[in-house]
Design an enzyme around this catalytic site. Structure first.
Site, mmCIF file in Angstrom:
data_model
loop_
_atom_site.group_PDB
_atom_site.id
_atom_site.type_symbol
_atom_site.label_atom_id
_atom_site.label_comp_id
_atom_site.label_asym_id
_atom_site.label_seq_id
_atom_site.Cartn_x
_atom_site.Cartn_y
_atom_site.Cartn_z
ATOM 1 N N CYS A 140 0.918 -1.297 0.028
ATOM 2 C CA CYS A 140 0.090 -0.002 0.152
ATOM 3 C C CYS A 140 0.567 1.278 0.117
ATOM 4 O O CYS A 140 0.420 2.212 -0.210
ATOM 5 C CB CYS A 140 -1.021 0.021 1.165
ATOM 6 S SG CYS A 140 -1.879 -1.579 1.435
ATOM 7 N N HIS A 146 -3.945 6.602 2.543
ATOM 8 C CA HIS A 146 -4.148 5.139 2.034
ATOM 9 C C HIS A 146 -5.642 4.812 2.610
ATOM 10 O O HIS A 146 -5.681 4.811 3.867
ATOM 11 C CB HIS A 146 -3.098 4.127 2.435
ATOM 12 C CG HIS A 146 -3.392 2.620 2.108
ATOM 13 N ND1 HIS A 146 -3.993 2.304 0.846
ATOM 14 C CD2 HIS A 146 -3.551 1.667 3.188
ATOM 15 C CE1 HIS A 146 -4.113 0.958 1.146
ATOM 16 N NE2 HIS A 146 -3.966 0.325 2.454
ATOM 17 N N ASN A 172 -9.997 -1.057 -0.461
ATOM 18 C CA ASN A 172 -8.750 -0.910 -0.138
ATOM 19 C C ASN A 172 -8.201 -1.316 -1.465
ATOM 20 O O ASN A 172 -8.283 -2.650 -1.913
ATOM 21 C CB ASN A 172 -8.238 -1.620 0.924
ATOM 22 C CG ASN A 172 -6.841 -1.801 1.174
ATOM 23 O OD1 ASN A 172 -5.938 -1.420 0.144
ATOM 24 N ND2 ASN A 172 -6.224 -2.200 2.168
#
Ligand code: UT7
Length: 330
Positions: free
Chosen positions: A116, A255, A285
């Site tokens: 990420c 994020h 996500n």
């Protein structure tokens, strides 16, 4: 060699697959509810790439939009970096596939695998080449097809992830640009989220496939505990050297892992709710692509103007983390 200057983002683009997978549809796939997913994560729906659509395809779509936004052509690019944990294949690097599909020159092209945090790591690497004067224009793409490594029978992970891509073109800027970067990693916590098999440690076999070892395995609650502190500390690591306080920041582009992580991290950083850009409700996500797509959206919506100071902030598998202060220069 070009003259040494600060690097800034001069073009942005994004791509999201058309196919929307809602929480309601997930209720039919695993033992979950829309209510559980939304209250525990903040996610309502996510995008899922087509079977014939690989990470490089999404990356190229985002890259084309970023080049157009920068008023540049593929041949103007001197460096290509793709941040992804879902490459089309182990090798060639997805960045090489992107170079070819874009029709770029035979410039350096490589992938980075820091989950990420990949978009921020990618921007950090590219900015070094630009500010040193080695290259003039770099393309950084964060692209993920997480649906390909998601275990669709595991309710603890499959409700979280989505597919997408975001891209940035970097170049030398006269004003503003990337003011500071803070990167870090803690390999000791690598087991908290990983894809166990398919590498040299556990090559693919019939048993690894039957054991579902080619999918993301995650200790969500343990990861959650670290995430809040890591995100707040990373942001401080980038803002403190510049003497910036919460009120000096126009927008934090984080994020997008979990709304509860983001709310807690924002509180720790002393930020107001309207200082954090959120899109996880619509996309879930997307690993490296999350912060990239969030940045593109925030700029498109006019939330970031020339002279504004923004913070990109991410953490993910590795563990890795990164934060970056950018003074918007467009
Ligand atoms: O991108 C960076 C990496 N990822 C992250 O940062 C993720 C960080 N972690 C999280 O976001 C959260 O830990 C999750 C959203 C993954 C899970 O939320 P949680 O509040 O930590 O739940 P939990 O894992 O402690 O599970 C609570 C309960 C469990 O049931 P029992 O044992 O209490 O009976 C789970 O089995 O919720 C159950 N559960 C579910 N129930 C309905 C887990 N997943 C689901 C589900 N639907 N999808």
């Amino acid at each position: 060699m070009c003259e040494s200057k600060k690097a800034g983002i001069i073009g942005l683009g994004m791509y999201l697959p058309d196919n929307v997978l809602t929480n309601k549809e997930l209720e039919k796939m695993v033992d979950t509810t829309d209510e559980w997913i939304f209250t525990r994560t903040g996610i309502k729906e996510r995008r899922i790439a087509r079977n014939d659509e690989a990470t490089s395809d999404m990356a190229v779509n985002a890259a084309r939009e970023a080049l157009k936004d920068a008023y540049l052509k593929p041949e103007d690019i001197d460096l290509i970096i793709v941040a992804t944990i879902t490459p089309d294949m182990f090798f060639p690097a997805t960045a090489c596939l992107v170079q070819e599909k874009l029709g770029a020159r035979l410039v350096p092209a490589f992938d980075i695998s820091v989950a990420c945090s990949g978009f921020i790591y990618g921007l950090a690497i590219a900015s070094q080449f630009i500010s040193s004067g080695t290259y003039k224009h770099a393309l950084v793409v964060a692209a993920e097809k997480l649906s390909a490594i998601t275990d669709w029978s595991d309710r603890s992970t499959c409700v979280l992830f989505g597919d997408g891509a975001g891209a940035a073109v970097l170049g030398p800027v006269d004003e503003g640009g990337i003011l500071s970067t803070h990167l870090g990693a803690d390999g000791g916590k690598g087991d908290l989220i990983k894809l166990p098999a398919g590498g040299s440690r556990i090559p693919a076999t019939k048993e690894t496939i039957e054991g579902r070892l080619h999918f993301i395995k995650m200790n969500g609650s343990e990861l959650f505990k670290h995430a809040v502190k890591i995100m707040a500390d990373a942001a401080l690591g980038a803002t403190q050297p510049l003497g910036l306080k919460a009120e000096d920041i126009k927008l934090v582009i984080p994020h997008q892992a979990n709304i509860r992580i983001l709310n807690a991290a924002a509180k720790r950083m002393g930020l107001k709710q309207n200082q954090i850009y959120l899109n996880l409700e619509r996309y879930g996500n997307m690993s490296a692509a999350s912060s990239a797509v969030a940045l593109v959206e925030a700029v498109k919506k006019g939330l970031i103007k020339k002279g504004d100071k923004i913070v990109l902030d991410a953490f993910g598998g590795g563990l890795t983390w990164g934060a970056m202060v950018i003074e918007w220069s467009k």
